[in-house]
Design a protein around this motif. Structure first.
Motif, PDB file in Angstrom:
ATOM      1  N   VAL A  92       9.330  73.095  -4.196  1.00 35.42           N
ATOM      2  CA  VAL A  92      10.240  72.121  -3.602  1.00 35.42           C
ATOM      3  C   VAL A  92      10.619  72.680  -2.240  1.00 35.42           C
ATOM      4  CG1 VAL A  92      12.454  70.922  -3.791  1.00 35.42           C
ATOM      5  CG2 VAL A  92      11.128  71.421  -5.859  1.00 35.42           C
ATOM      6  N   GLY A  93      10.126  72.059  -1.186  1.00 33.17           N
ATOM      7  CA  GLY A  93      10.297  72.642   0.149  1.00 33.17           C
ATOM      8  C   GLY A  93       9.541  73.952   0.186  1.00 33.17           C
ATOM      9  N   ALA A  94      10.230  75.008   0.545  1.00 35.07           N
ATOM     10  CA  ALA A  94       9.599  76.332   0.589  1.00 35.07           C
ATOM     11  C   ALA A  94       9.877  77.149  -0.677  1.00 35.07           C
ATOM     12  CB  ALA A  94      10.092  77.103   1.813  1.00 35.07           C
ATOM     13  N   ASP A  95      10.608  76.571  -1.624  1.00 39.86           N
ATOM     14  CA  ASP A  95      11.052  77.323  -2.802  1.00 39.86           C
ATOM     15  C   ASP A  95      10.305  76.923  -4.065  1.00 39.86           C
ATOM     16  OD1 ASP A  95      13.132  78.758  -1.457  1.00 39.86           O
ATOM     17  OD2 ASP A  95      14.337  76.929  -1.499  1.00 39.86           O
ATOM     18  N   ARG A  96      10.061  77.925  -4.915  1.00 39.12           N
ATOM     19  CA  ARG A  96       9.471  77.688  -6.236  1.00 39.12           C
ATOM     20  C   ARG A  96      10.595  77.605  -7.271  1.00 39.12           C
ATOM     21  NH1 ARG A  96       4.253  77.713  -6.496  1.00 39.12           N
ATOM     22  NH2 ARG A  96       3.024  78.742  -4.908  1.00 39.12           N
ATOM     23  N   HIS A  97      10.428  76.653  -8.198  1.00 39.49           N
ATOM     24  CA  HIS A  97      11.401  76.435  -9.264  1.00 39.49           C
ATOM     25  C   HIS A  97      10.666  76.410 -10.604  1.00 39.49           C
ATOM     26  CE1 HIS A  97      14.719  75.024  -6.602  1.00 39.49           C
ATOM     27  NE2 HIS A  97      13.691  74.783  -5.802  1.00 39.49           N
ATOM     28  N   LEU A  98      11.307  76.967 -11.642  1.00 42.30           N
ATOM     29  CA  LEU A  98      10.762  76.851 -12.992  1.00 42.30           C
ATOM     30  C   LEU A  98      10.831  75.398 -13.436  1.00 42.30           C
ATOM     31  CD1 LEU A  98      12.359  79.903 -14.825  1.00 42.30           C
ATOM     32  CD2 LEU A  98      10.002  79.653 -14.054  1.00 42.30           C
ATOM     33  N   ARG A  99       9.813  74.973 -14.187  1.00 45.27           N
ATOM     34  CA  ARG A  99       9.770  73.601 -14.680  1.00 45.27           C
ATOM     35  C   ARG A  99       9.256  73.594 -16.115  1.00 45.27           C
ATOM     36  NH1 ARG A  99       6.270  69.229 -11.497  1.00 45.27           N
ATOM     37  NH2 ARG A  99       4.669  70.722 -12.068  1.00 45.27           N
ATOM     38  N   MET A 100       9.765  72.652 -16.902  1.00 43.17           N
ATOM     39  CA  MET A 100       9.378  72.513 -18.302  1.00 43.17           C
ATOM     40  C   MET A 100       8.976  71.059 -18.551  1.00 43.17           C
ATOM     41  SD  MET A 100      11.777  73.329 -21.630  1.00 43.17           S
ATOM     42  CE  MET A 100      11.872  75.090 -21.394  1.00 43.17           C
ATOM     43  N   THR A 101       7.820  70.879 -19.208  1.00 39.45           N
ATOM     44  CA  THR A 101       7.358  69.553 -19.598  1.00 39.45           C
ATOM     45  C   THR A 101       7.342  69.497 -21.116  1.00 39.45           C
ATOM     46  OG1 THR A 101       6.015  69.358 -17.599  1.00 39.45           O
ATOM     47  CG2 THR A 101       5.472  67.885 -19.423  1.00 39.45           C
ATOM     48  N   ILE A 102       8.089  68.549 -21.665  1.00 35.12           N
ATOM     49  CA  ILE A 102       8.332  68.481 -23.107  1.00 35.12           C
ATOM     50  C   ILE A 102       7.801  67.162 -23.654  1.00 35.12           C
ATOM     51  CG2 ILE A 102      10.152  68.432 -24.858  1.00 35.12           C
ATOM     52  CD1 ILE A 102      11.834  69.760 -22.355  1.00 35.12           C
ATOM     53  N   PRO A 103       6.884  67.215 -24.633  1.00 38.79           N
ATOM     54  CA  PRO A 103       6.496  65.963 -25.290  1.00 38.79           C
ATOM     55  C   PRO A 103       7.636  65.513 -26.200  1.00 38.79           C
ATOM     56  CG  PRO A 103       5.412  67.811 -26.342  1.00 38.79           C
ATOM     57  CD  PRO A 103       6.179  68.365 -25.172  1.00 38.79           C
ATOM     58  N   LYS A 104       7.888  64.211 -26.246  1.00 36.39           N
ATOM     59  CA  LYS A 104       8.949  63.666 -27.095  1.00 36.39           C
ATOM     60  C   LYS A 104       8.342  62.735 -28.133  1.00 36.39           C
ATOM     61  CE  LYS A 104      12.558  61.941 -25.099  1.00 36.39           C
ATOM     62  NZ  LYS A 104      13.397  61.149 -24.172  1.00 36.39           N
ATOM     63  N   ASN A 105       8.840  62.839 -29.341  1.00 36.10           N
ATOM     64  CA  ASN A 105       8.458  61.926 -30.402  1.00 36.10           C
ATOM     65  C   ASN A 105       9.213  60.619 -30.170  1.00 36.10           C
ATOM     66  OD1 ASN A 105       8.124  60.495 -32.773  1.00 36.10           O
ATOM     67  ND2 ASN A 105       8.789  62.129 -34.122  1.00 36.10           N
ATOM     68  N   PRO A 106       8.529  59.512 -29.874  1.00 40.72           N
ATOM     69  CA  PRO A 106       9.249  58.271 -29.602  1.00 40.72           C
ATOM     70  C   PRO A 106      10.053  57.756 -30.796  1.00 40.72           C
ATOM     71  CG  PRO A 106       6.879  57.878 -29.660  1.00 40.72           C
ATOM     72  CD  PRO A 106       7.082  59.364 -29.755  1.00 40.72           C
ATOM     73  N   ALA A 107       9.746  58.244 -31.990  1.00 35.80           N
ATOM     74  CA  ALA A 107      10.503  57.842 -33.180  1.00 35.80           C
ATOM     75  C   ALA A 107      11.808  58.621 -33.324  1.00 35.80           C
ATOM     76  CB  ALA A 107       9.651  58.034 -34.434  1.00 35.80           C
ATOM     77  N   ALA A 108      11.970  59.704 -32.569  1.00 33.99           N
ATOM     78  CA  ALA A 108      13.152  60.566 -32.684  1.00 33.99           C
ATOM     79  C   ALA A 108      14.296  60.035 -31.818  1.00 33.99           C
ATOM     80  CB  ALA A 108      12.787  61.993 -32.319  1.00 33.99           C
ATOM     81  N   THR A 109      14.653  58.794 -32.015  1.00 36.59           N
ATOM     82  CA  THR A 109      15.692  58.153 -31.214  1.00 36.59           C
ATOM     83  C   THR A 109      17.097  58.646 -31.550  1.00 36.59           C
ATOM     84  OG1 THR A 109      15.770  56.327 -32.788  1.00 36.59           O
ATOM     85  CG2 THR A 109      14.318  56.070 -30.868  1.00 36.59           C
ATOM     86  N   ASN A 110      17.218  59.426 -32.589  1.00 39.62           N
ATOM     87  CA  ASN A 110      18.511  59.957 -33.011  1.00 39.62           C
ATOM     88  C   ASN A 110      18.810  61.332 -32.412  1.00 39.62           C
ATOM     89  OD1 ASN A 110      16.412  61.121 -34.642  1.00 39.62           O
ATOM     90  ND2 ASN A 110      18.012  61.937 -35.978  1.00 39.62           N
ATOM     91  N   LEU A 111      17.929  61.821 -31.539  1.00 40.14           N
ATOM     92  CA  LEU A 111      18.081  63.176 -31.004  1.00 40.14           C
ATOM     93  C   LEU A 111      18.385  63.180 -29.511  1.00 40.14           C
ATOM     94  CD1 LEU A 111      15.055  65.000 -32.683  1.00 40.14           C
ATOM     95  CD2 LEU A 111      17.430  64.899 -33.473  1.00 40.14           C
ATOM     96  N   SER A 112      19.069  64.220 -29.087  1.00 39.57           N
ATOM     97  CA  SER A 112      19.209  64.482 -27.651  1.00 39.57           C
ATOM     98  C   SER A 112      18.404  65.744 -27.339  1.00 39.57           C
ATOM     99  CB  SER A 112      20.672  64.651 -27.246  1.00 39.57           C
ATOM    100  OG  SER A 112      21.243  65.777 -27.863  1.00 39.57           O
ATOM    101  N   TYR A 113      17.783  65.736 -26.180  1.00 42.03           N
ATOM    102  CA  TYR A 113      16.968  66.855 -25.705  1.00 42.03           C
ATOM    103  C   TYR A 113      17.726  67.474 -24.536  1.00 42.03           C
ATOM    104  CZ  TYR A 113      13.186  64.536 -28.263  1.00 42.03           C
ATOM    105  OH  TYR A 113      12.407  63.953 -29.237  1.00 42.03           O
TER     106      TYR A 113
END
Length: 145
Positions: free
Chosen positions: A72-93
């Motif tokens: 991002v610009g000149a800086d590196r940032h940690l990033r996380m990509t998380i698959p979500k179960n579309p049936a898990a509508t009762n959860l917060s991530y």
């Protein structure tokens, strides 16, 4: 004439895992079975995480969460990509970051949600990697109130 509607509890045993998914994966959703923190296949992902990520709790598999760095610009940032179960509508991530692994230091405040859909969440740390000697990220999943 009186009409009554009885709504079934989608998580009757209260473990945070919807009973339909639990029955499909384990064959039952009986009280006391399939505890959220158990790891039926011993792959390091709890039953609740397997539900949240849409993975099979009875088949050992690699952790599907991806970690990388984003420029991002000149800086590196940690990033996380998380698959979500579309049936898990009762959860917060919740993605949290910290500079050391002490429990009290984790916070979701310095994160940026880059993208969120029913099937995927991408979050990055807003603190550049160069600004701190160590940065850590984790995913917490919990039932919605």
């Amino acid at each position: 004439l009186t009409l009554s509607v009885i709504a079934s509890n989608p998580d009757a045993n209260g473990n945070g895992i919807l009973d339909a998914w639990e029955t499909q994966q384990f064959g039952n959703a009986a009280s006391g079975n399939n505890a959220a923190n158990d790891d039926a296949d011993q792959d390091g992902l709890s039953n609740l995480l397997e539900f949240a990520l849409g993975t099979n709790p009875l088949v050992t598999g690699a952790n599907p969460i991806l970690h990388d760095q984003e420029l991002v610009g000149a800086d590196r940032h940690l990033r996380m990509t998380i698959p979500k179960n579309p049936a898990a509508t009762n959860l917060s991530y919740i993605v949290e970051v910290c500079e050391n692994l002490a429990a009290a230091n984790w916070s979701a405040v310095p994160t940026v949600i880059e993208s969120e859909t029913a099937t995927q969440l991408i979050v990055r740390d807003s603190v550049p990697m160069s600004a701190a000697p160590h940065r850590f990220m984790r995913l917490r999943v919990r039932p919605l109130p």
